[in-house]
Design a protein around this motif. Structure first.
Motif, PDB file in Angstrom:
ATOM      1  N   GLY A 312      40.267  16.103  71.803  1.00  0.00           N
ATOM      2  CA  GLY A 312      39.098  16.967  71.896  1.00  0.00           C
ATOM      3  C   GLY A 312      39.045  17.729  73.206  1.00  0.00           C
ATOM      4  O   GLY A 312      38.764  18.941  73.232  1.00  0.00           O
ATOM      5  N   LEU A 331      34.208  18.252  66.704  1.00  0.00           N
ATOM      6  CA  LEU A 331      34.943  16.987  66.664  1.00  0.00           C
ATOM      7  C   LEU A 331      34.221  16.034  65.719  1.00  0.00           C
ATOM      8  O   LEU A 331      33.098  15.621  65.990  1.00  0.00           O
ATOM      9  CB  LEU A 331      35.030  16.371  68.058  1.00  0.00           C
ATOM     10  CG  LEU A 331      35.774  17.175  69.125  1.00  0.00           C
ATOM     11  CD1 LEU A 331      35.747  16.445  70.454  1.00  0.00           C
ATOM     12  CD2 LEU A 331      37.202  17.419  68.691  1.00  0.00           C
ATOM     13  N   SER A 368      37.913  22.631  63.851  1.00  0.00           N
ATOM     14  CA  SER A 368      37.444  21.259  63.646  1.00  0.00           C
ATOM     15  C   SER A 368      38.633  20.304  63.747  1.00  0.00           C
ATOM     16  O   SER A 368      39.740  20.623  63.328  1.00  0.00           O
ATOM     17  CB  SER A 368      36.764  21.115  62.280  1.00  0.00           C
ATOM     18  OG  SER A 368      37.689  21.316  61.239  1.00  0.00           O
ATOM     19  N   SER A 370      39.455  16.179  62.980  1.00  0.00           N
ATOM     20  CA  SER A 370      38.958  14.963  62.358  1.00  0.00           C
ATOM     21  C   SER A 370      40.100  13.977  62.185  1.00  0.00           C
ATOM     22  O   SER A 370      41.274  14.299  62.419  1.00  0.00           O
ATOM     23  CB  SER A 370      38.307  15.282  60.998  1.00  0.00           C
ATOM     24  OG  SER A 370      39.259  15.884  60.136  1.00  0.00           O
TER      25      SER A 370
END
Length: 463
Positions: A312, A331, A368, A370
């Motif tokens: 991140g 995140l 994003s 994940s």
């Protein structure tokens, strides 16, 4: 619409052998049953005629001695059978009347002849023998039960059906074994071809002693040699051309910068031409740099350095240095995402995706990161474009390939190819999908655990 999958070839061959075996077994069962039934019935009829005639002779002699009732009562009637004497009437000694026998048989005996006929009585099958006793103008009828013969035939049919089923199973096993043996060379070819497609260009088929398969092995290996040679020539050509272009490109860049330093001395039209020249030189320079990087990646000349990285935090820094620093980063994890990966490769992947969205699709609308259930990290970059058409989704990660919406725009056409190569080197892969916001979503899946740096291509799409 849901479509049933076609059965495998081995299954179809095994089923074919099984059906043939079953049909052959049923055919043999039918033939054997027919022959056995005729034989057993004929044998039973012959025996019944002999016994019935013996009994009729005893009764004829009994008429002469006037001991008919005693002699009839002492006759050895077989199990399940019965007998009838029309004259004199012996009603008290009879199990069934004469009417139990078929009319045609009784008519034959009444006419003074002897005969035989199969008939059923109360659900049981019998052989009926009728004999005319001329001395007393009487008719003797005897019924012989076929129950034992029917039981024998039932046991025979059961045994034959079981044999047919076993024959069908053996045929299925034989067909499955045979088809697997015949398809084993094709399986080896498919496996080796898959290895070559996956990047193992040195994969080859092992030699075989079978003269027919040997031709296939030689032809396949020759084809693989030709493909490997051509790919290696193309890679060397791209690498050599890129290196050779560095010197003239450096001179062009220096000349363009010199002209740019005297921009004020040029006319407005000359300034426009200079701006175009500088833009194209920079684009050419970026293309050569990307080509050199791709060549080094394919040759395995770029060493990776694996380390623990806060994904991140690194992604936030990469976006801040990009052309669109305001791009939103999401995140999808309650805790910091720590992965063992190559920092440089990760930065190259994300920066290329963000710059690709900026150049070709109106900018990135969001990034994003994940974690999948299996632990892999998923990096998704959504853009504001109109998406990537289905036919372009696999080819979009090939070098010098652009989507239909980006063909008139700038760029080297190598950014997404570098993304796929770097992702593959980290043991991951890249693909493109539709974004919920309406544009395209470029996705890269990387292992969270420590990956193995590899030099071969990985799949650039998912199915």
């Amino acid at each position: 619409m849901f479509r049933l999958r076609s059965p495998r070839l081995t299954s179809r061959v095994a089923a074919f052998f099984g059906i043939i075996g079953l049909l052959a077994g049923l055919g043999l069962t039918t033939a054997a049953y027919s022959v056995a039934r005729d034989s057993l019935v004929d044998q039973r009829v012959t025996t019944a005629r002999s016994v019935a005639f013996d009994h009729a002779l005893e009764l004829r002699d009994a008429f002469a001695r006037n001991t008919v009732a005693q002699t009839f009562q002492q006759l050895d009637i077989g199990s399940g059978g019965f007998a009838v004497l029309t004259q004199p009437s012996l009603t008290s000694l009879l199990q069934y009347p004469a009417s139990a026998f078929p009319d045609s048989l009784r008519d034959t005996v009444t006419a003074g002849d002897s005969g035989q006929q199969l008939f059923e009585l109360e659900g049981e099958k019998y052989i009926g023998i009728g004999i005319h006793i001329e001395a007393s103008n009487s008719g003797y009828f005897e019924a012989f039960s076929l129950s034992a013969t029917e039981r024998t035939l039932a046991v025979l049919v059961t045994a034959l059906l079981i044999g047919s089923a076993l024959a069908a199973l053996l045929a299925v096993f034989f067909g499955f074994s045979t088809s697997r043996g015949l398809l084993r060379p094709l399986t080896r070819v498919a496996t080796t071809a898959g290895d070559i497609a996956g990047g193992s260009l040195d994969a080859r088929l092992e030699p075989t002693d079978d003269p027919e398969l040997s031709r296939l092995v030689v032809a396949f290996n020759n084809m693989a040699d030709a493909v490997q040679s051509r790919i290696e020539r193309e890679e060397r050509f791209a690498s050599e051309v890129s290196h050779e272009l560095r010197s003239p490109l450096t001179a062009m860049t220096a000349a363009a910068e010199l002209l740019a330093s005297r921009r004020g001395e040029l006319s407005e039209r000359s300034q426009q031409a200079l701006d175009l020249l500088i833009a194209q030189v920079r684009r050419f320079d970026a293309m050569v740099i990307d080509l050199l990087e791709l060549s080094r990646l394919e040759a395995g000349a770029i060493d990776g350095h694996l380390e623990e990285v806060d994904v991140g935090k690194l992604a936030s820094q990469i976006i801040a240095r990009s052309s669109t620093p305001s791009t939103r980063l999401s995140l999808k994890s309650n805790a910091p995402i720590i992965a063992v990966t190559d920092r440089v490769r990760f930065e190259r992947i994300l920066s290329n995706l963000v710059e690709n969205a900026h150049i070709h699709a109106g900018g990135a609308t969001g990034v994003s990161i994940s974690i999948q259930r299996i632990g892999d990290i998923v990096i998704a970059v959504d853009d504001a474009g109109r998406g990537v058409d289905e036919p372009d989704r696999v080819r979009i990660f090939e070098r010098f390939t652009r989507g239909s919406a980006a063909r008139a725009r700038e760029g080297t056409g190598l950014g997404l190819a570098l993304v796929a190569e770097h992702a593959a080197a980290l043991g991951g892969w890249a693909y493109v999908d539709d974004s919920p916001s309406g544009g395209a979503r470029f996705v890269v899946v990387l292992p969270k655990a420590e990956p193995t740096l590899i030099d071969h291509d990985m799949p650039t799409g998912v199915s």
